[in-house]
Write a protein that holds these residues in place. Structure first.
Motif, PDB file in Angstrom:
ATOM      1  N   ASN A  54       0.829  -1.504   0.131  1.00  0.00           N
ATOM      2  CA  ASN A  54      -0.443   0.365  -0.001  1.00  0.00           C
ATOM      3  C   ASN A  54       1.094   1.295   0.030  1.00  0.00           C
ATOM      4  OD1 ASN A  54      -2.537  -1.545  -0.309  1.00  0.00           O
ATOM      5  ND2 ASN A  54      -2.341  -1.287   2.333  1.00  0.00           N
ATOM      6  N   GLY A  55       1.982   1.153   0.125  1.00  0.00           N
ATOM      7  CA  GLY A  55       2.909   2.312  -0.031  1.00  0.00           C
ATOM      8  C   GLY A  55       3.328   2.992   1.225  1.00  0.00           C
ATOM      9  N   LYS A  56       2.924   1.934   2.467  1.00  0.00           N
ATOM     10  CA  LYS A  56       2.539   2.424   3.621  1.00  0.00           C
ATOM     11  C   LYS A  56       4.433   1.770   4.395  1.00  0.00           C
ATOM     12  CE  LYS A  56      -1.650   3.293   4.892  1.00  0.00           C
ATOM     13  NZ  LYS A  56      -2.798   2.783   5.359  1.00  0.00           N
ATOM     14  N   LYS A  57       5.648   2.812   3.522  1.00  0.00           N
ATOM     15  CA  LYS A  57       6.867   2.330   3.693  1.00  0.00           C
ATOM     16  C   LYS A  57       7.523   2.015   5.205  1.00  0.00           C
ATOM     17  CE  LYS A  57      11.795   2.160   2.182  1.00  0.00           C
ATOM     18  NZ  LYS A  57      12.838   2.919   1.745  1.00  0.00           N
ATOM     19  N   GLU A  58       6.585   3.684   5.667  1.00  0.00           N
ATOM     20  CA  GLU A  58       7.589   3.641   7.514  1.00  0.00           C
ATOM     21  C   GLU A  58       6.338   3.034   8.001  1.00  0.00           C
ATOM     22  OE1 GLU A  58       9.607   5.399   8.383  1.00  0.00           O
ATOM     23  OE2 GLU A  58      10.609   6.470   6.199  1.00  0.00           O
ATOM     24  N   ARG A  59       5.481   2.951   8.327  1.00  0.00           N
ATOM     25  CA  ARG A  59       4.716   2.280   9.019  1.00  0.00           C
ATOM     26  C   ARG A  59       5.452   0.804   9.117  1.00  0.00           C
ATOM     27  NH1 ARG A  59      -1.193   3.105   8.473  1.00  0.00           N
ATOM     28  NH2 ARG A  59      -1.230   1.169  10.900  1.00  0.00           N
ATOM     29  N   ALA A  60       5.657   0.346   8.142  1.00  0.00           N
ATOM     30  CA  ALA A  60       6.163  -1.098   7.807  1.00  0.00           C
ATOM     31  C   ALA A  60       7.092  -1.520   8.376  1.00  0.00           C
ATOM     32  CB  ALA A  60       6.152  -1.367   6.337  1.00  0.00           C
ATOM     33  N   LYS A  61       8.597  -0.551   8.542  1.00  0.00           N
ATOM     34  CA  LYS A  61       9.462  -0.293   8.804  1.00  0.00           C
ATOM     35  C   LYS A  61       9.133  -0.447  10.474  1.00  0.00           C
ATOM     36  CE  LYS A  61      14.130   2.507   9.321  1.00  0.00           C
ATOM     37  NZ  LYS A  61      14.806   3.073   8.986  1.00  0.00           N
ATOM     38  N   LEU A  62       8.558   0.343  11.193  1.00  0.00           N
ATOM     39  CA  LEU A  62       8.507   0.438  12.335  1.00  0.00           C
ATOM     40  C   LEU A  62       7.348  -0.879  13.159  1.00  0.00           C
ATOM     41  CD1 LEU A  62       7.797   2.077  15.007  1.00  0.00           C
ATOM     42  CD2 LEU A  62       5.776   2.921  14.312  1.00  0.00           C
ATOM     43  N   LEU A  63       6.968  -1.340  11.916  1.00  0.00           N
ATOM     44  CA  LEU A  63       6.737  -2.892  13.010  1.00  0.00           C
ATOM     45  C   LEU A  63       7.286  -3.629  12.693  1.00  0.00           C
ATOM     46  CD1 LEU A  63       3.548  -4.432  13.044  1.00  0.00           C
ATOM     47  CD2 LEU A  63       3.027  -4.862  10.714  1.00  0.00           C
ATOM     48  N   LEU A  64       8.264  -4.023  11.699  1.00  0.00           N
ATOM     49  CA  LEU A  64       9.243  -4.535  11.432  1.00  0.00           C
ATOM     50  C   LEU A  64      10.479  -4.360  12.268  1.00  0.00           C
ATOM     51  CD1 LEU A  64      10.535  -4.589   7.470  1.00  0.00           C
ATOM     52  CD2 LEU A  64       8.986  -6.490   8.988  1.00  0.00           C
ATOM     53  N   ARG A  65      10.593  -2.788  13.520  1.00  0.00           N
ATOM     54  CA  ARG A  65      10.997  -2.739  14.578  1.00  0.00           C
ATOM     55  C   ARG A  65      10.389  -3.407  15.640  1.00  0.00           C
ATOM     56  NH1 ARG A  65      12.567   3.917  13.940  1.00  0.00           N
ATOM     57  NH2 ARG A  65      13.945   3.139  12.625  1.00  0.00           N
ATOM     58  N   LYS A  66       9.070  -3.314  15.859  1.00  0.00           N
ATOM     59  CA  LYS A  66       8.286  -4.187  16.546  1.00  0.00           C
ATOM     60  C   LYS A  66       8.650  -5.763  17.135  1.00  0.00           C
ATOM     61  CE  LYS A  66       4.000  -5.696  18.456  1.00  0.00           C
ATOM     62  NZ  LYS A  66       2.076  -5.199  17.941  1.00  0.00           N
ATOM     63  N   LYS A  67       8.888  -6.025  15.622  1.00  0.00           N
ATOM     64  CA  LYS A  67       9.125  -7.557  15.387  1.00  0.00           C
ATOM     65  C   LYS A  67       9.837  -8.020  16.034  1.00  0.00           C
ATOM     66  CE  LYS A  67       9.251 -11.355  11.163  1.00  0.00           C
ATOM     67  NZ  LYS A  67      10.710 -11.130  11.597  1.00  0.00           N
ATOM     68  N   LYS A  68      11.251  -7.374  15.592  1.00  0.00           N
ATOM     69  CA  LYS A  68      12.470  -7.382  15.961  1.00  0.00           C
ATOM     70  C   LYS A  68      12.709  -7.526  16.911  1.00  0.00           C
ATOM     71  CE  LYS A  68      16.637  -8.047  15.449  1.00  0.00           C
ATOM     72  NZ  LYS A  68      17.277  -9.446  14.346  1.00  0.00           N
ATOM     73  N   PHE A  69      11.812  -6.355  18.063  1.00  0.00           N
ATOM     74  CA  PHE A  69      12.268  -6.392  19.482  1.00  0.00           C
ATOM     75  C   PHE A  69      11.195  -7.608  20.064  1.00  0.00           C
ATOM     76  CE2 PHE A  69       9.364  -5.482  23.573  1.00  0.00           C
ATOM     77  CZ  PHE A  69      11.088  -4.812  24.149  1.00  0.00           C
ATOM     78  N   ILE A  70      10.389  -7.732  19.866  1.00  0.00           N
ATOM     79  CA  ILE A  70       9.504  -9.136  20.393  1.00  0.00           C
ATOM     80  C   ILE A  70      10.276 -10.891  20.162  1.00  0.00           C
ATOM     81  CG2 ILE A  70       8.178 -11.050  19.811  1.00  0.00           C
ATOM     82  CD1 ILE A  70       6.068  -8.717  19.271  1.00  0.00           C
ATOM     83  N   GLU A  71      10.938 -10.887  18.414  1.00  0.00           N
ATOM     84  CA  GLU A  71      12.364 -11.296  18.716  1.00  0.00           C
ATOM     85  C   GLU A  71      13.373 -12.140  19.963  1.00  0.00           C
ATOM     86  OE1 GLU A  71      11.044 -12.294  13.727  1.00  0.00           O
ATOM     87  OE2 GLU A  71      13.480 -11.131  14.278  1.00  0.00           O
ATOM     88  N   GLU A  72      14.314 -10.744  19.846  1.00  0.00           N
ATOM     89  CA  GLU A  72      15.537 -10.708  20.891  1.00  0.00           C
ATOM     90  C   GLU A  72      14.696 -11.170  22.420  1.00  0.00           C
ATOM     91  OE1 GLU A  72      16.591  -6.840  20.867  1.00  0.00           O
ATOM     92  OE2 GLU A  72      18.154  -6.714  18.752  1.00  0.00           O
TER      93      GLU A  72
END
Length: 213
Positions: A54-72
């Motif tokens: 949908n072209g919402k790159k910043e929101r996708a990046k923020l979501l991936l940061r959250k995902k990375k934190f949970i993985e750690e």
């Protein structure tokens, strides 16, 4: 209705049992957290793809940061779970060791009590009496069974029996003169019936013959 108000026996829950239960409860909660977090990670991954489409790159990046934190966090919980499992095993094994030690104590006390009840002198006396009784029983069995004596023993028995019979006959005729003492004295005739001792000897021989047959 007395049994309705009777007290139920209380179970003995030790501090170690409580500790093991608390550790297992914590372990289960961590596992539930891991399972829930893994489900959320998959959802976040799919959502990040949708945001990029949908072209919402910043929101996708923020979501991936959250995902990375949970993985750690999940990686940390793996180490925590490993420590908890090891501690549970150590505590449970320690409880087993305590039960073994308690059992050994009880067994040792019981053994001491038994040893106090047993007296060495009494045991030796009982063994001696048992041996004497067994020896007597063997003698009785040998006599009743017949044929247990050797030929030499049988000859000795016959000789002893003849000596006893001769002695008994001699006592029955203590004053009877003999031909050697007075050749002119007429000796009495030999009785046709056997003396009582001689008859007893014959009956004894017959009983032995019957037992041997």
């Amino acid at each position: 209705m007395g049994h309705i108000f009777s007290k139920k026996p209380t179970s003995k829950v030790t501090e170690q049992d409580k500790a093991v239960l608390q550790l297992k409860t914590t372990r289960d909660r961590i596992r539930q957290y891991q399972k829930r977090s893994e489900t959320n990670l998959e959802k976040d991954r799919q959502l990040a793809k949708q945001l990029l489409q949908n072209g919402k790159k910043e929101r996708a990046k923020l979501l991936l940061r959250k995902k990375k934190f949970i993985e750690e966090q999940l990686n940390k919980t793996d180490g925590t779970l490993e420590n908890i499992e090891r501690m549970i095993q150590d505590l449970e094994f320690a409880q087993i060791e305590m039960k073994v030690v308690d059992s050994l104590k009880v067994g040792n006390e019981s053994l001491k009590q038994i040893n106090q009840m047993l007296n060495i002198e009494d045991i030796e006396r009982i063994l001696d009496e048992t041996e004497e009784a067994a020896e007597k029983q063997r003698e009785i069995s040998a006599l009743l069974g017949g044929g247990a004596l050797t030929d030499e023993d049988e000859s000795a028995v016959e000789e002893e029996l003849d000596a006893l019979i001769a002695d008994a006959v001699q006592k029955q005729l203590p004053d009877a003169p003999t031909a050697a003492d007075n050749p002119e004295v007429e000796l009495p005739d030999v009785p046709e019936t056997l003396p009582a001792v001689e008859e007893e000897k014959e009956k004894s021989k017959e009983r032995v013959a019957v037992a041997a047959s």
